[in-house]
Design a protein around this motif. Structure first.
Motif, PDB file in Angstrom:
ATOM      1  N   ALA A   1     -56.456 -52.000 -41.914  1.00 43.12           N
ATOM      2  CA  ALA A   1     -56.614 -50.716 -42.606  1.00 43.12           C
ATOM      3  C   ALA A   1     -56.302 -49.534 -41.695  1.00 43.12           C
ATOM      4  N   GLY A   2     -55.968 -49.821 -40.436  1.00 49.27           N
ATOM      5  CA  GLY A   2     -55.569 -48.750 -39.530  1.00 49.27           C
ATOM      6  C   GLY A   2     -56.470 -48.534 -38.342  1.00 49.27           C
ATOM      7  N   GLN A   3     -57.611 -49.232 -38.302  1.00 49.45           N
ATOM      8  CA  GLN A   3     -58.536 -49.082 -37.175  1.00 49.45           C
ATOM      9  C   GLN A   3     -58.133 -50.075 -36.073  1.00 49.45           C
ATOM     10  N   THR A   4     -56.988 -49.835 -35.476  1.00 45.78           N
ATOM     11  CA  THR A   4     -56.410 -50.799 -34.534  1.00 45.78           C
ATOM     12  C   THR A   4     -57.252 -50.999 -33.275  1.00 45.78           C
ATOM     13  N   ALA A   5     -58.055 -50.001 -32.938  1.00 48.23           N
ATOM     14  CA  ALA A   5     -58.903 -50.135 -31.745  1.00 48.23           C
ATOM     15  C   ALA A   5     -59.918 -51.264 -31.910  1.00 48.23           C
ATOM     16  N   GLU A   6     -60.183 -51.655 -33.148  1.00 50.13           N
ATOM     17  CA  GLU A   6     -61.140 -52.733 -33.414  1.00 50.13           C
ATOM     18  C   GLU A   6     -60.644 -54.085 -32.903  1.00 50.13           C
ATOM     19  N   PHE A   7     -59.363 -54.160 -32.570  1.00 47.76           N
ATOM     20  CA  PHE A   7     -58.821 -55.432 -32.083  1.00 47.76           C
ATOM     21  C   PHE A   7     -59.528 -55.884 -30.815  1.00 47.76           C
ATOM     22  N   ARG A   8     -60.067 -54.925 -30.067  1.00 44.10           N
ATOM     23  CA  ARG A   8     -60.770 -55.273 -28.830  1.00 44.10           C
ATOM     24  C   ARG A   8     -61.968 -56.185 -29.114  1.00 44.10           C
ATOM     25  N   ILE A   9     -62.541 -56.076 -30.320  1.00 41.98           N
ATOM     26  CA  ILE A   9     -63.671 -56.933 -30.687  1.00 41.98           C
ATOM     27  C   ILE A   9     -63.232 -58.398 -30.702  1.00 41.98           C
ATOM     28  N   LEU A  10     -62.088 -58.649 -31.288  1.00 43.16           N
ATOM     29  CA  LEU A  10     -61.569 -60.017 -31.340  1.00 43.16           C
ATOM     30  C   LEU A  10     -61.197 -60.518 -29.950  1.00 43.16           C
ATOM     31  N   VAL A  11     -60.629 -59.632 -29.147  1.00 45.05           N
ATOM     32  CA  VAL A  11     -60.266 -60.004 -27.779  1.00 45.05           C
ATOM     33  C   VAL A  11     -61.516 -60.397 -27.000  1.00 45.05           C
ATOM     34  N   GLU A  12     -62.548 -59.568 -27.069  1.00 43.79           N
ATOM     35  CA  GLU A  12     -63.789 -59.849 -26.349  1.00 43.79           C
ATOM     36  C   GLU A  12     -64.446 -61.126 -26.857  1.00 43.79           C
ATOM     37  N   ARG A  13     -64.354 -61.360 -28.153  1.00 38.19           N
ATOM     38  CA  ARG A  13     -65.009 -62.520 -28.757  1.00 38.19           C
ATOM     39  C   ARG A  13     -64.358 -63.828 -28.348  1.00 38.19           C
ATOM     40  N   TYR A  14     -63.040 -63.810 -28.154  1.00 39.41           N
ATOM     41  CA  TYR A  14     -62.320 -65.066 -27.955  1.00 39.41           C
ATOM     42  C   TYR A  14     -61.590 -65.185 -26.619  1.00 39.41           C
ATOM     43  N   LYS A  15     -61.683 -64.168 -25.769  1.00 41.27           N
ATOM     44  CA  LYS A  15     -60.872 -64.193 -24.538  1.00 41.27           C
ATOM     45  C   LYS A  15     -61.272 -65.313 -23.590  1.00 41.27           C
ATOM     46  N   ASP A  16     -62.564 -65.596 -23.449  1.00 37.27           N
ATOM     47  CA  ASP A  16     -62.995 -66.597 -22.477  1.00 37.27           C
ATOM     48  C   ASP A  16     -62.533 -68.001 -22.870  1.00 37.27           C
ATOM     49  N   VAL A  17     -62.771 -68.364 -24.137  1.00 38.03           N
ATOM     50  CA  VAL A  17     -62.342 -69.686 -24.596  1.00 38.03           C
ATOM     51  C   VAL A  17     -60.828 -69.773 -24.575  1.00 38.03           C
ATOM     52  N   SER A  18     -60.159 -68.696 -24.979  1.00 38.42           N
ATOM     53  CA  SER A  18     -58.692 -68.690 -25.010  1.00 38.42           C
ATOM     54  C   SER A  18     -58.109 -68.845 -23.610  1.00 38.42           C
ATOM     55  N   LEU A  19     -58.708 -68.181 -22.624  1.00 36.07           N
ATOM     56  CA  LEU A  19     -58.232 -68.321 -21.247  1.00 36.07           C
ATOM     57  C   LEU A  19     -58.452 -69.746 -20.751  1.00 36.07           C
ATOM     58  N   SER A  20     -59.574 -70.337 -21.132  1.00 35.52           N
ATOM     59  CA  SER A  20     -59.845 -71.716 -20.750  1.00 35.52           C
ATOM     60  C   SER A  20     -58.788 -72.649 -21.325  1.00 35.52           C
ATOM     61  N   LEU A  21     -58.402 -72.423 -22.579  1.00 34.53           N
ATOM     62  CA  LEU A  21     -57.362 -73.242 -23.202  1.00 34.53           C
ATOM     63  C   LEU A  21     -56.030 -73.049 -22.494  1.00 34.53           C
ATOM     64  N   ALA A  22     -55.708 -71.801 -22.183  1.00 35.35           N
ATOM     65  CA  ALA A  22     -54.451 -71.518 -21.490  1.00 35.35           C
ATOM     66  C   ALA A  22     -54.424 -72.196 -20.124  1.00 35.35           C
TER      67      ALA A  22
END
Length: 199
Positions: free
Chosen positions: A18-39
């Protein structure tokens, strides 16, 4: 992934779309640790894994409008993370697919005694170090199954491995992980087994 988390993910995604692009940081914070582990499980190089993850999150951001909200966001995200990591790994000739037959697995309780003697941070480091010693595909599947709590079917969606191959990798990965943990814990494992058998 719990349903409440999935609802929260969708709410965040809808705000981003809807245009609140800054909210993407929430998803990054939520999944960055597991995602880095997978990478890291695929690439096994911290810097390259971070580069792959950054590329993955950029791709996720620009592809959010393609996400079908009737499925788990985490599964969709992990697929992108794994694909980006595989691309980086192949460039560095680090990844080789596994297709061998299943092997028998020792009970995980065999190393439980020595493992319980460690505090939480020691356990985490020990397991992460052991996972890093596994073959890329074994480490990836174990992390997806146990760390990300994905089912075999969900892992299939993320990796494109066949169901039978995933089961092979889970069995062999657990066996190899156990062997590494046994080597690390050494005498503590043997003492625990002797106590159980009365020898």
């Amino acid at each position: 992934m719990k349903i409440s988390s999935q609802i929260n993910d969708i709410e965040v995604i809808n705000r981003i779309l809807a245009g609140q692009t800054a909210e993407f940081r929430i998803l990054v914070e939520r999944y960055k640790d597991v995602s880095l582990s997978l990478a890291c499980s695929v690439i096994k190089d911290q810097h390259l894994a971070e580069d792959a993850l950054q590329e993955a999150f950029i791709k996720v951001f620009h592809s959010l409008n393609k996400f079908r909200q009737d499925s788990l966001f985490s599964t969709w995200l992990y697929r992108i993370v794994v694909n980006c990591s595989l691309n980086y790994a192949k460039k560095n000739k680090r990844f080789q697919p596994e297709t061998n037959n299943p092997e028998l697995v020792k009970k995980e309780s065999d190393y439980k005694g020595g493992f319980e003697m460690l505090n939480l941070s020691e356990r985490s480091k020990l397991v992460n170090d052991a996972l890093a010693e596994l073959k890329d595909s074994e480490s990836l599947v174990l992390r997806l199954h146990y760390l990300s709590e994905l089912s075999v079917q969900e892992i299939k969606e993320v990796t494109d491995y066949s169901e039978s191959n995933i089961k092979v990798l889970l069995h062999r990965g657990r066996k190899n992980l156990l062997q590494i943990l046994e080597n690390e814990l050494g005498e503590e494992i043997n003492l625990f087994r002797n106590e159980r058998t009365g020898t």
